[in-house]
Write a protein that holds these residues in place. Structure first.
Motif, PDB file in Angstrom:
ATOM      1  N   GLY A 198       0.787  -1.223   0.000  1.00 14.48           N
ATOM      2  CA  GLY A 198       0.000   0.000   0.000  1.00 14.48           C
ATOM      3  C   GLY A 198       0.819   1.272   0.000  1.00 14.48           C
ATOM      4  O   GLY A 198       0.263   2.375  -0.064  1.00 14.48           O
ATOM      5  N   VAL A 199       2.146   1.144   0.064  1.00 12.19           N
ATOM      6  CA  VAL A 199       3.022   2.319   0.080  1.00 12.19           C
ATOM      7  C   VAL A 199       3.276   2.798  -1.343  1.00 12.19           C
ATOM      8  O   VAL A 199       3.515   1.995  -2.258  1.00 12.19           O
ATOM      9  N   ILE A 200       3.209   4.110  -1.548  1.00 14.84           N
ATOM     10  CA  ILE A 200       3.516   4.695  -2.850  1.00 14.84           C
ATOM     11  C   ILE A 200       5.009   4.978  -2.902  1.00 14.84           C
ATOM     12  O   ILE A 200       5.565   5.636  -2.021  1.00 14.84           O
ATOM     13  N   ARG A 201       5.669   4.444  -3.929  1.00 12.79           N
ATOM     14  CA  ARG A 201       7.107   4.606  -4.077  1.00 12.79           C
ATOM     15  C   ARG A 201       7.433   5.230  -5.432  1.00 12.79           C
ATOM     16  O   ARG A 201       6.666   5.108  -6.384  1.00 12.79           O
ATOM     17  N   GLY A 202       8.590   5.865  -5.483  1.00 17.12           N
ATOM     18  CA  GLY A 202       9.077   6.426  -6.733  1.00 17.12           C
ATOM     19  C   GLY A 202      10.263   5.632  -7.237  1.00 17.12           C
ATOM     20  O   GLY A 202      11.122   5.199  -6.443  1.00 17.12           O
ATOM     21  N   PHE A 203      10.314   5.423  -8.551  1.00 22.06           N
ATOM     22  CA  PHE A 203      11.417   4.687  -9.171  1.00 22.06           C
ATOM     23  C   PHE A 203      11.862   5.391 -10.442  1.00 22.06           C
ATOM     24  O   PHE A 203      11.071   6.066 -11.106  1.00 22.06           O
ATOM     25  N   HIS A 204      13.129   5.189 -10.782  1.00 21.69           N
ATOM     26  CA  HIS A 204      13.597   5.590 -12.092  1.00 21.69           C
ATOM     27  C   HIS A 204      13.022   4.614 -13.115  1.00 21.69           C
ATOM     28  O   HIS A 204      13.102   3.397 -12.935  1.00 21.69           O
ATOM     29  N   ASN A 205      12.438   5.145 -14.164  1.00 23.58           N
ATOM     30  CA  ASN A 205      11.815   4.319 -15.203  1.00 23.58           C
ATOM     31  C   ASN A 205      12.878   3.901 -16.216  1.00 23.58           C
ATOM     32  O   ASN A 205      12.783   4.199 -17.413  1.00 23.58           O
ATOM     33  N   THR A 206      13.874   3.197 -15.713  1.00 26.91           N
ATOM     34  CA  THR A 206      15.041   2.823 -16.517  1.00 26.91           C
ATOM     35  C   THR A 206      15.451   1.406 -16.143  1.00 26.91           C
ATOM     36  O   THR A 206      15.827   1.150 -14.992  1.00 26.91           O
ATOM     37  N   CYS A 207      15.384   0.498 -17.079  1.00 27.48           N
ATOM     38  CA  CYS A 207      15.722  -0.898 -16.805  1.00 27.48           C
ATOM     39  C   CYS A 207      17.198  -1.023 -16.434  1.00 27.48           C
ATOM     40  O   CYS A 207      18.063  -0.366 -17.031  1.00 27.48           O
ATOM     41  N   ARG A 208      17.489  -1.891 -15.455  1.00 28.14           N
ATOM     42  CA  ARG A 208      18.855  -2.086 -14.985  1.00 28.14           C
ATOM     43  C   ARG A 208      19.673  -2.971 -15.931  1.00 28.14           C
ATOM     44  O   ARG A 208      20.843  -3.242 -15.673  1.00 28.14           O
ATOM     45  N   HIS A 209      19.079  -3.391 -17.033  1.00 32.66           N
ATOM     46  CA  HIS A 209      19.795  -4.203 -18.006  1.00 32.66           C
ATOM     47  C   HIS A 209      20.543  -3.298 -18.985  1.00 32.66           C
ATOM     48  O   HIS A 209      21.732  -3.068 -18.840  1.00 32.66           O
ATOM     49  N   ARG A 210      19.799  -2.688 -19.905  1.00 28.56           N
ATOM     50  CA  ARG A 210      20.443  -1.803 -20.883  1.00 28.56           C
ATOM     51  C   ARG A 210      19.758  -0.442 -20.958  1.00 28.56           C
ATOM     52  O   ARG A 210      19.990   0.318 -21.898  1.00 28.56           O
ATOM     53  N   GLY A 211      18.914  -0.149 -19.965  1.00 32.82           N
ATOM     54  CA  GLY A 211      18.429   1.216 -19.825  1.00 32.82           C
ATOM     55  C   GLY A 211      17.123   1.563 -20.490  1.00 32.82           C
ATOM     56  O   GLY A 211      16.685   2.710 -20.424  1.00 32.82           O
ATOM     57  N   SER A 212      16.455   0.603 -21.098  1.00 32.21           N
ATOM     58  CA  SER A 212      15.167   0.900 -21.734  1.00 32.21           C
ATOM     59  C   SER A 212      14.155   1.387 -20.702  1.00 32.21           C
ATOM     60  O   SER A 212      14.231   1.034 -19.523  1.00 32.21           O
ATOM     61  N   LYS A 213      13.205   2.192 -21.154  1.00 29.68           N
ATOM     62  CA  LYS A 213      12.070   2.492 -20.287  1.00 29.68           C
ATOM     63  C   LYS A 213      11.329   1.196 -19.984  1.00 29.68           C
ATOM     64  O   LYS A 213      11.084   0.377 -20.869  1.00 29.68           O
ATOM     65  N   VAL A 214      10.963   1.025 -18.729  1.00 29.49           N
ATOM     66  CA  VAL A 214      10.213  -0.167 -18.320  1.00 29.49           C
ATOM     67  C   VAL A 214       8.726   0.062 -18.560  1.00 29.49           C
ATOM     68  O   VAL A 214       8.052  -0.753 -19.207  1.00 29.49           O
ATOM     69  N   CYS A 215       8.201   1.163 -18.036  1.00 29.17           N
ATOM     70  CA  CYS A 215       6.798   1.523 -18.272  1.00 29.17           C
ATOM     71  C   CYS A 215       6.744   2.473 -19.456  1.00 29.17           C
ATOM     72  O   CYS A 215       7.292   3.580 -19.396  1.00 29.17           O
ATOM     73  N   THR A 216       6.106   2.070 -20.516  1.00 23.43           N
ATOM     74  CA  THR A 216       6.025   2.894 -21.726  1.00 23.43           C
ATOM     75  C   THR A 216       4.691   3.636 -21.830  1.00 23.43           C
ATOM     76  O   THR A 216       4.526   4.460 -22.727  1.00 23.43           O
ATOM     77  N   GLN A 217       3.748   3.348 -20.936  1.00 22.33           N
ATOM     78  CA  GLN A 217       2.474   4.037 -20.923  1.00 22.33           C
ATOM     79  C   GLN A 217       2.487   5.147 -19.883  1.00 22.33           C
ATOM     80  O   GLN A 217       3.262   5.126 -18.930  1.00 22.33           O
ATOM     81  N   ASP A 218       1.588   6.123 -20.064  1.00 21.32           N
ATOM     82  CA  ASP A 218       1.492   7.227 -19.112  1.00 21.32           C
ATOM     83  C   ASP A 218       0.991   6.753 -17.754  1.00 21.32           C
ATOM     84  O   ASP A 218       1.407   7.275 -16.714  1.00 21.32           O
ATOM     85  N   LYS A 219       0.090   5.775 -17.771  1.00 18.16           N
ATOM     86  CA  LYS A 219      -0.488   5.262 -16.527  1.00 18.16           C
ATOM     87  C   LYS A 219      -1.078   3.891 -16.774  1.00 18.16           C
ATOM     88  O   LYS A 219      -1.287   3.485 -17.926  1.00 18.16           O
ATOM     89  N   GLY A 220      -1.364   3.174 -15.692  1.00 21.59           N
ATOM     90  CA  GLY A 220      -1.962   1.855 -15.852  1.00 21.59           C
ATOM     91  C   GLY A 220      -1.940   1.084 -14.548  1.00 21.59           C
ATOM     92  O   GLY A 220      -1.660   1.632 -13.477  1.00 21.59           O
ATOM     93  N   VAL A 221      -2.251  -0.208 -14.651  1.00 21.67           N
ATOM     94  CA  VAL A 221      -2.214  -1.122 -13.514  1.00 21.67           C
ATOM     95  C   VAL A 221      -1.514  -2.389 -13.978  1.00 21.67           C
ATOM     96  O   VAL A 221      -1.798  -2.906 -15.068  1.00 21.67           O
ATOM     97  N   THR A 222      -0.601  -2.908 -13.170  1.00 27.11           N
ATOM     98  CA  THR A 222       0.164  -4.080 -13.563  1.00 27.11           C
ATOM     99  C   THR A 222       0.468  -4.936 -12.350  1.00 27.11           C
ATOM    100  O   THR A 222       0.594  -4.422 -11.230  1.00 27.11           O
ATOM    101  N   ALA A 223       0.596  -6.243 -12.563  1.00 30.98           N
ATOM    102  CA  ALA A 223       0.964  -7.142 -11.473  1.00 30.98           C
ATOM    103  C   ALA A 223       2.462  -7.122 -11.227  1.00 30.98           C
ATOM    104  O   ALA A 223       2.924  -7.375 -10.110  1.00 30.98           O
ATOM    105  N   LYS A 224       3.232  -6.827 -12.259  1.00 25.57           N
ATOM    106  CA  LYS A 224       4.681  -6.674 -12.154  1.00 25.57           C
ATOM    107  C   LYS A 224       5.139  -5.786 -13.302  1.00 25.57           C
ATOM    108  O   LYS A 224       4.395  -5.546 -14.260  1.00 25.57           O
ATOM    109  N   LEU A 225       6.348  -5.298 -13.198  1.00 26.15           N
ATOM    110  CA  LEU A 225       6.896  -4.389 -14.201  1.00 26.15           C
ATOM    111  C   LEU A 225       7.810  -5.190 -15.120  1.00 26.15           C
ATOM    112  O   LEU A 225       8.809  -5.761 -14.671  1.00 26.15           O
ATOM    113  N   VAL A 226       7.465  -5.242 -16.398  1.00 31.47           N
ATOM    114  CA  VAL A 226       8.229  -6.038 -17.356  1.00 31.47           C
ATOM    115  C   VAL A 226       8.801  -5.114 -18.425  1.00 31.47           C
ATOM    116  O   VAL A 226       8.058  -4.423 -19.132  1.00 31.47           O
ATOM    117  N   CYS A 227      10.124  -5.115 -18.544  1.00 31.24           N
ATOM    118  CA  CYS A 227      10.769  -4.294 -19.562  1.00 31.24           C
ATOM    119  C   CYS A 227      10.415  -4.838 -20.948  1.00 31.24           C
ATOM    120  O   CYS A 227      10.558  -6.042 -21.207  1.00 31.24           O
TER     121      CYS A 227
END
Length: 415
Positions: free
Chosen positions: A76-105
């Protein structure tokens, strides 16, 4: 002369109560310093808790060079993250907003949990340790339904802002809100010009016919004193505060944020064409007094807000370049209010939709004039532009101290 030295020289010779020199509004290197010394160090408003109603809810934003996301985790905690994959730097979330069970690059399908920890990275070898590659976390705080992030690894203390805003905004219940409508416009002007235009109503009579039907053109709401010299406003504050509604002008010692409540005009109670409520199901909990006007909350560099009885209008400022700024407006209503029954979207948004477009035009005219080599700093009106002068004083003092290396109290690094 390097950019820091050039800016320092200009700030040191700046004439008080005058606009800034041309490079502050036009120069890409000055803009880069603004980003490094203010936007990448200070608390920046990015959205509302109600936009993240359940675990997996997220939205993204771009703050200068930084792609970021706000996410509600399973706890329930709201957290902030860099939207940058730790692999090669691609954006992980490409949409402006949404709901997801996990974050997939989308690039190579590295998968992250809602806490930012890396869950899966295929074919990375036996020595690869997922624990070393969590998403980069950003300092994130919430106050009375609003979300702020700080890109610095050692952010300034958020407590002063929380203590300042809470008593004023608590009765407006933004945690019980939803976004009825939002709109983003791109203003072709420096972010400081956007703020300078906002901090005065000297231009309102000639440019904002819709707003002037409900909001006072007089300098009481936008001035540096918030109406403290106006007996009518002081009587209004006293009436509200006698009913337990904090209203008097209050500014942080740094000048970075301020609140005040201002009465509306012509009997208006809301920002609608006729001044009547735009929502039948009120958002605020102020039932002890009629006509509480608008609570104005400003926080440099990223937001100003108008809290009303029936709804709240929030504004987010994000710089794009030295000469472009994105302004996002959101109209918040009670979460149970139904469009078409409790409110009409066009009626609710009309005044500020028109006002925003009018402000865009005047900012762009202002910016185009400043691009001319003939531009010279001009004086602010003592009567009407005290708020502009206060903003420029805040900006100049912050930039001077940071160029010189002054270090205010810091919190520990982000966990």
């Amino acid at each position: 002369m390097d950019t820091q030295s050039e800016m320092l020289a200009m700030l040191s010779r700046r004439q008080p109560n005058f606009s800034l020199e041309r490079p502050f509004y036009t120069d890409p290197d000055f803009f880069k310093l603004d980003m490094e010394l203010i936007w990448y160090r200070d608390w920046v408003f990015i959205g509302h808790e109600c936009e993240l109603p359940k675990p997996g809810s997220f939205f993204t934003a771009q703050i200068g060079d930084y792609a970021i996301m706000a996410l509600k985790a399973e706890d329930g905690v709201i957290r902030g993250f860099h939207n940058t994959c730790r692999h090669r730097g691609s954006k992980v979330c490409t949409q402006d907003k949404g709901v997801t069970a996990k974050l997939v690059c989308p690039y190579h399908q590295w998968a992250y949990g809602l806490d930012g920890k890396l869950l899966f990275a295929r074919q990375m070898g036996e020595s690869f340790d997922k624990a070393d590659y969590a998403l980069g976390q950003i300092a994130c705080e919430t106050v009375e339904g609003s979300i702020f992030i700080n890109l610095s690894e050692r952010p300034y203390d958020f407590a002063p802002l929380r203590e300042h805003l809470t008593p004023y905004a608590s009765t407006h219940r933004l945690r019980d809100a939803k976004v009825a409508f939002e709109a983003t416009i791109i203003e072709k002007g420096n972010w400081k010009l956007v703020w300078e235009n906002n901090r005065e109503c000297y231009h309102c009579a000639a440019n904002h016919p819709e707003l002037c039907r409900v909001f006072p053109e007089s300098p009481t709401g936008s001035s540096a004193a918030g109406g403290a010299a106006d007996q009518e406003v002081m009587d209004f504050w006293a009436r509200c505060e006698s009913a337990g509604i904090p209203s008097r002008y209050k500014v942080d010692p740094t000048g970075q944020f301020r609140t005040t409540r201002t009465p509306l005009v012509n009997g208006a109670v809301s920002y609608t064409a006729d001044g009547r409520p735009g929502v039948s199901r009120f958002l605020s909990d102020n039932r002890k007094v009629e006509g509480i006007g608008a609570l104005l909350f400003y926080h440099y560099p990223s937001t100003w807000n108008h809290y009303l009885d029936d709804h709240t209008v929030t504004f987010r400022v994000l710089p794009i370049s030295a000469t472009e700024t994105a302004v996002t407006t959101k109209w918040l209503v009670h979460k149970d209010a139904v469009a078409g029954i409790d409110y009409d979207v066009d009626r609710l948004t009309h005044v500020w939709t028109e006002t925003n477009d009018q402000d865009r035009r005047v900012v762009e005219f202002n910016a185009a004039g400043i691009l001319s080599p003939a531009y010279r700093p001009g004086p602010y009106s003592d009567s009407y532009e005290g708020g502009v002068s206060q903003f420029v004083e805040w900006y100049a003092s912050f930039m001077l101290s940071r160029i010189k290396g002054d270090k205010p109290h810091l919190l520990s690094s982000v966990a």
